[in-house]
Design an enzyme around this catalytic site. Structure first.
Site, short mmCIF file in Angstrom:
data_model
loop_
_atom_site.label_atom_id
_atom_site.label_comp_id
_atom_site.label_asym_id
_atom_site.label_seq_id
_atom_site.Cartn_x
_atom_site.Cartn_y
_atom_site.Cartn_z
N ILE B 456 0.84 -1.21 0.00
CA ILE B 456 0.00 0.00 0.00
C ILE B 456 0.87 1.25 0.00
O ILE B 456 0.39 2.35 0.22
CB ILE B 456 -0.98 0.00 1.19
CG1 ILE B 456 -0.23 -0.16 2.53
CG2 ILE B 456 -2.00 -1.09 1.02
CD1 ILE B 456 -1.11 0.10 3.75
N GLY B 457 2.15 1.07 -0.22
CA GLY B 457 3.04 2.23 -0.30
C GLY B 457 4.36 2.12 0.43
O GLY B 457 5.33 2.79 0.07
N ILE B 596 17.40 -2.00 10.06
CA ILE B 596 16.71 -1.37 8.93
C ILE B 596 17.10 -2.10 7.65
O ILE B 596 18.27 -2.11 7.27
CB ILE B 596 17.04 0.13 8.84
CG1 ILE B 596 16.56 0.85 10.11
CG2 ILE B 596 16.39 0.74 7.61
CD1 ILE B 596 15.10 0.72 10.43
N LYS B 600 15.95 3.64 2.51
CA LYS B 600 15.24 4.73 1.84
C LYS B 600 13.73 4.65 2.09
O LYS B 600 13.09 5.64 2.42
CB LYS B 600 15.53 4.67 0.35
CG LYS B 600 15.25 5.96 -0.38
CD LYS B 600 15.86 5.89 -1.77
CE LYS B 600 15.79 7.23 -2.45
NZ LYS B 600 16.51 7.19 -3.74
N THR B 601 13.16 3.45 1.91
CA THR B 601 11.71 3.34 2.11
C THR B 601 11.36 3.44 3.60
O THR B 601 10.30 3.93 3.96
CB THR B 601 11.14 2.04 1.52
OG1 THR B 601 11.85 0.93 2.05
CG2 THR B 601 11.26 2.03 0.00
N GLN B 605 8.73 6.06 5.25
CA GLN B 605 7.66 5.69 6.18
C GLN B 605 7.62 6.67 7.35
O GLN B 605 6.55 7.10 7.78
CB GLN B 605 7.93 4.29 6.75
CG GLN B 605 7.53 3.18 5.84
CD GLN B 605 6.08 2.81 6.08
OE1 GLN B 605 5.18 3.57 5.77
NE2 GLN B 605 5.85 1.65 6.62
N GLY B 671 5.73 0.92 10.36
CA GLY B 671 4.71 1.78 9.74
C GLY B 671 3.87 2.52 10.77
O GLY B 671 3.50 3.67 10.57
N GLU B 672 3.58 1.87 11.86
CA GLU B 672 2.69 2.49 12.87
C GLU B 672 3.45 3.46 13.77
O GLU B 672 2.98 4.56 14.03
CB GLU B 672 2.02 1.41 13.74
CG GLU B 672 1.58 0.14 13.02
CD GLU B 672 0.47 0.32 12.01
OE1 GLU B 672 -0.26 1.31 12.10
OE2 GLU B 672 0.36 -0.53 11.10
#
Lengths: 327, 707
Positions: B456-457, B596, B600-601, B605, B671-672
């Site tokens: 989703i991204g 990690i 980059k991603t 986030q 993400g959260e």
């Protein structure tokens, strides 16, 4: 879909003729508001007269009066050298409005004609006297955080959403209107209306009339000026309160003042009594505070917008302070 | 044009920026028709009649389906149950509920025809007023989670120093740029193909199978690219079933995309919340009691709960903790998890209260947190699998310039602005589920990995490719990770920050298996154990080898540990003294989320979380008129997400130390935590700047001015 006719002309007379003949015809320029209203079912014109090709895109200085064609885009006007030099207050007001993308398409005339952003006006299942006279006002007793504190009526407490118009009303602009009968000129301050008993009427444009240009007389208000817009985010949000302020100051004494507010009334809210008060007074915080207090005469909150009774005078003080500090 | 990709770039970046990436709405099927929903304009009651005559006679209209004439869905035939069965009831549960679908040959014609459908209702009294309901004894409150007590309940009341406050959270909507919808194609022999916006292709597949009682393998779900989800695409919404029903009935593919205003009512929201925190401490700053009571908004026709009070149980070392969580069913659309779900709501309250307590004790809020940082999880009495939060405090504090902060509010003034600093922590479960991945290692030197996961991204494919690249020593450009296709090996939905941990473990395991097969083949063909797999495959005349592995859910040791990701957000704000405007000047977000994998991603986030956090803190609120049960700011002009001008440069720091327990990569989800805690940091900074404590989000100019 709801079918409508779309007519394009590059001749002013033709455009005027088309609208005067047809009660369900309306002009479209940038369409940034009209198309939204059509999509939401708020309005359903049967004929759109595309005026984008009319020769109304000039900006020129004639006899110390700036003439601005009604089809000049908001961004072109804000970037115009004459506007930057002579009416920087207008430039700031323009740049405070909408987003860069919208300003590229929106025209001067269209900006004046934009309708309120009141949520009840946009939702066709809710009451709104502006959209459907007699249906009631949803905002009174409802969500009215964005709504008016001056010149309200029991029928409507919506605000005019424009920033540009706040700058224009402060600058003593005039509006030239054309119809098949000819042209007439009215003061900008008389263009928009208070809601009164006819909130469906935003302005005094008559059926068949087209805004063709604005005229702004040159003044000396291009040194100490500021447009301060208070909003919920830094860009692309309508004003909670905005203030256009311009001063002429000689030896720390105010010799001339212009003051107008946005986000507080059904029309751009010029404060001429306060301007008179400021004249001859020292340009001090104490003066600005008194002016701000005076400006609030007659203000009335409706619950969720009560904060504007405090925010509005504070914004006036800050705008005047920043205007003074500019030179 | 030539593009250069370095190993940290998104593997699908070029497809995304060149428009080649295909989102669900972009699929062109032969004979595609268009559905538009008719929605209720009352909040509660009964549909008496639906007059579809004018709509059916409108040009291009193929049909209008409602509860009066829908095709059967076998799974909906039994009475009762949740979720809401679309078109199986004449009951209206919320304003904006889909009650009919109009299908036409073009979207415009369907839109017009939908406006011609006339519905008559019998209205009944309703309640959408969340805040009034909390105090109203007549409104029922359901237990959202079992009450939790450790030590003495309400111990804060007898503490030397106490803070007792109430914190409010409005309804927020996910509203990703991409509108929700589906393309449904019910083909011959009950073979169904859908192009969906979903965070889980297998979940969508199973839901459709259950509703229509057809075998899951009959259903093909495609969702390769998703234009933002934030949690709203974690379930299959009734509107999607409506489109599938219409396709079944008409035997044509139906495309349904809802409108922006419909995005506010029928695809969930972050529920409103009302929270009371009681915090007790000794004079020297040791927490002696935490009481956290939360009320959340839910719906009358389906229940929704989330982890609002979780963090209070273990984030700080207190012998005495009690929590209570209730939900209030309202006549509104059912909520759904929104990024950093309940924890983001809970963290705002807890971290504001922690800041209030630090102020009451005249302590630096970082020192106060450090002093009460537990050595182990006090709720489970077991160690954390990894936790470097004190190191995170130090790194973040140095970067933001925390030593410029004064403990006394209102100490820093620049012109008309007051400057303040704030900090808050976030925490979220470092979950790991079970997933399968198929690996195909080819003699041409490439590796294909397949799993029915989603992106989703966050950059799922990029992360997975990097994991495989390192393990297999294959350059990223020779690896393809396929996802978003229900026919691939199963994986759970993308949610709860668990994809990298879950699917990444399976990628790890499949790579290990492939390497071991290559080693065996090498040994069998008398090659050196370190031989390149291409040579080994060629020597064995194999074009490829394949392995499908299901990752074991957890390391057996995992049950002995509490596994969490942590974040700490630092902000500097300025607050205008006369207008109450708040601007975030500086942001430093530190992530303690293990190793990690994809720098980059991962950074992206954290940046996205901070931007969402600015929205939560300062601008976002879906406003309902409780007299009508309708939203009054249901568009992007009036529902304010932050614009670029609201967002300063964002510094992201990662601890980047592997977690030894959670998974083979040592990576915890993030993400959260990118969002959780952020709003509290802003509220605490506003207090530090002004001395004004705003306990109700969002912190708009009026609230600051009137505080």
């Amino acid at each position: 879909m709801i079918n409508f006719q779309f007519v394009r002309t590059s001749v002013i007379k033709t455009a005027l003729g088309l609208v005067s003949k047809d009660s369900k015809a309306t002009f479209i320029a940038g369409g940034t508001n009209l198309v939204d209203l059509m999509k939401r079912g708020v309005t359903a014109p049967e004929k759109l007269i595309d005026i984008n090709h009319l020769p109304l895109k000039q900006i020129e200085l004639k006899n110390n009066v700036l003439h601005i064609g009604a089809l000049v885009s908001n961004s072109a006007l804000a970037e115009n050298q004459l506007v930057k030099e002579k009416f920087p207050l207008l430039m700031l007001a323009l740049k405070a409005g909408a987003s860069a993308q919208l300003r590229n398409v929106a025209t001067v005339g269209g900006n004046m004609m934009q309708r309120t952003r009141c949520g009840y006006f946009y939702d066709t299942t809710m009451p709104c006297n502006k959209r459907q006279p007699g249906s009631g006002c949803g905002a009174i007793g409802g969500y009215n955080r964005m709504h008016a504190i001056f010149g309200t009526s029991e029928f409507c407490i919506a605000v005019h959403p424009s920033d540009m118009c706040v700058g224009l009303v402060a600058l003593d602009a005039q509006v030239v209107l054309a119809s098949i009968k000819g042209e007439r000129k009215i003061n900008f301050i008389d263009f928009h209306r208070l809601a009164g008993t006819t909130p469906e009427k935003d302005n005094n444009l008559q059926k068949g009339e087209l805004i063709v240009r604005l005229e702004i007389p040159i003044n000396n208000l291009n040194k100490n000026f500021h447009y301060l817009k208070v909003r919920d985010r830094t860009s692309y949000a309508f004003a909670l309160v905005s203030v256009a302020a311009a001063l002429e100051i000689n030896n720390n004494t105010i010799s001339n003042a212009r003051l107008a507010m946005g986000g507080v009334a059904h029309k751009p809210w010029r404060l001429q009594l306060v301007e008179e008060f400021l004249k001859g007074k020292p340009a001090t915080t104490a003066t600005f505070e008194e002016a701000a207090k005076l400006a609030m005469n007659g203000a009335k909150g409706f619950g969720e917008n009560d904060f504007k009774l405090k925010l509005a005078p504070n914004t006036i003080i800050e705008a005047l302070t920043l205007a003074k500090a500019k030179a | 044009m030539e593009f250069f990709i370095d190993e940290n770039d998104r593997v699908d970046g070029i497809e995304k920026v060149t428009g080649k990436a295909k989102y669900f709405a972009e699929y062109q099927l032969p004979g595609l028709t268009y559905g538009v929903l008719v929605t209720s304009t009352i909040t509660k009651g009964k549909i008496i009649a639906i007059d579809t005559k004018a709509a059916k006679n409108a040009p291009g209209v193929l049909d209008v389906l409602s509860h009066l004439n829908k095709p059967s869905a076998a799974g909906y035939e039994q009475a009762g149950g949740s979720p809401m069965k679309i078109f199986y009831t004449d009951q209206v549960f919320f304003n904006g509920q889909p009650i009919a679908i109009v299908v036409a040959d073009t979207f415009e014609r369907a839109t017009y025809a939908a406006s011609l459908v006339k519905v008559s209702y019998e209205k009944t009294a309703f309640n959408t007023d969340f805040e009034a309901s909390i105090k109203d004894a007549a409104v029922k409150k359901l237990q959202g989670a079992p009450p939790y007590v450790r030590g003495i309940a309400d111990a804060y009341k007898t503490a030397e120093v106490k803070v007792e406050q109430t914190y409010k959270m409005p309804v927020e909507t996910h509203n990703p740029m991409e509108l929700h919808g589906i393309i449904a194609d019910w083909g011959v022999n009950d073979k169904v193909t859908v192009y969906a916006k979903t965070q889980g292709v297998k979940s969508t597949q199973n839901t459709i199978a259950n509703v229509f009682k057809i075998p899951a393998e009959n259903i093909q779900v495609n969702s390769q690219f998703v234009g933002g989800g934030f949690g709203m695409a974690l379930r299959t919404w009734p509107l999607e079933i409506a489109a599938i029903m219409a396709s079944k009935q008409l035997k044509k593919p139906v495309k349904l995309i809802i409108t922006r205003d419909q995005m506010f009512t029928m695809v969930g929201n972050r529920p409103a919340a009302y929270q009371k925190i009681g915090l007790g401490a000794t004079k020297d700053g040791k927490i002696t009691g935490i009481t956290h009571t939360a009320f959340g908004q839910s719906a009358t026709y389906e229940n929704f709960t989330e982890g609002v009070v979780n963090m209070s149980k273990f984030m700080y070392d207190s012998e005495n903790v009690n929590t209570n969580y209730y939900v209030i069913p309202l006549d509104m659309g059912v909520p759904i998890w929104m990024r950093g779900p309940g924890e983001a709501t809970g963290a705002f309250a807890l971290e504001s209260a922690i800041d209030e307590m630090a102020f009451a004790l005249d302590m630096d809020p970082l020192d106060f947190r450090a002093k009460n940082d537990p050595e182990q999880d006090p709720s489970q009495k077991r160690p954390f699998s990894s936790k470097y939060i004190k190191e995170a405090y130090k790194l973040g504090a140095a970067k933001i310039g925390w030593n410029n902060r004064k403990n006394k509010p209102g100490s820093i003034v620049e012109g008309s602005w007051q400057i303040g600093y704030g900090v808050s922590v976030g925490v979220f479960n470092a979950g790991r589920g079970r997933a399968s991945v198929k690996g195909i290692l080819k003699a041409d030197g490439t590796l294909v990995l397949q799993s029915a996961t989603s992106d989703i991204g966050p950059g799922t494919g990029t992360g997975m490719t990097l994991i495989a690249s390192k393990l297999m020593n294959i350059p990223v450009y020779k690896i393809v990770f396929e996802l978003g296709d229900s026919s691939l090996p199963p994986a759970p939905s993308q949610g709860g920050s668990a994809t990298l941990s879950t699917v990444g473990s399976a990628v790890n395991d499949v790579c290990v298996a492939l390497k071991s097969t290559i080693a065996e083949l090498a040994a069998n063909s008398n090659m050196d154990a370190t031989s390149n797999f291409v040579d080994v495959l060629k020597k064995n005349n194999l074009p490829m080898i394949e392995k499908t592995i299901q990752s074991s859910q957890n390391n057996p040791e995992a049950k002995n540990y509490s596994m969490y990701s942590f974040s700490i957000h630092f902000v500097q704000v300025k607050v205008h003294q006369l207008t109450g405007v708040v601007k975030v000047n500086k942001i430093v977000s530190v992530g303690d989320s293990g190793k990690i994998v994809s720098p980059k991603t991962a950074r992206s986030q954290m940046v996205g979380g901070a931007v969402g956090g600015i929205g939560m803190a300062l601008t976002e609120e879906a406003i309902l008129d409780n007299r009508y049960g309708r939203y009054v700011n249901n568009n992007f002009a009036d529902y304010h997400v932050p614009v670029n001008a609201d967002v300063p440069d964002i510094d992201v720091i990662f601890i980047d130390k592997p977690d030894p327990i959670v998974n083979p990569m040592g990576a915890k989800g993030m993400g959260e935590i990118a969002l959780i805690g952020f709003a509290g940091a802003v509220a605490n900074a506003v207090f530090n700047a002004t001395g004004k404590r705003i306990r109700s989000l969002p912190i708009t100019p009026d609230k600051v001015l009137e505080a």
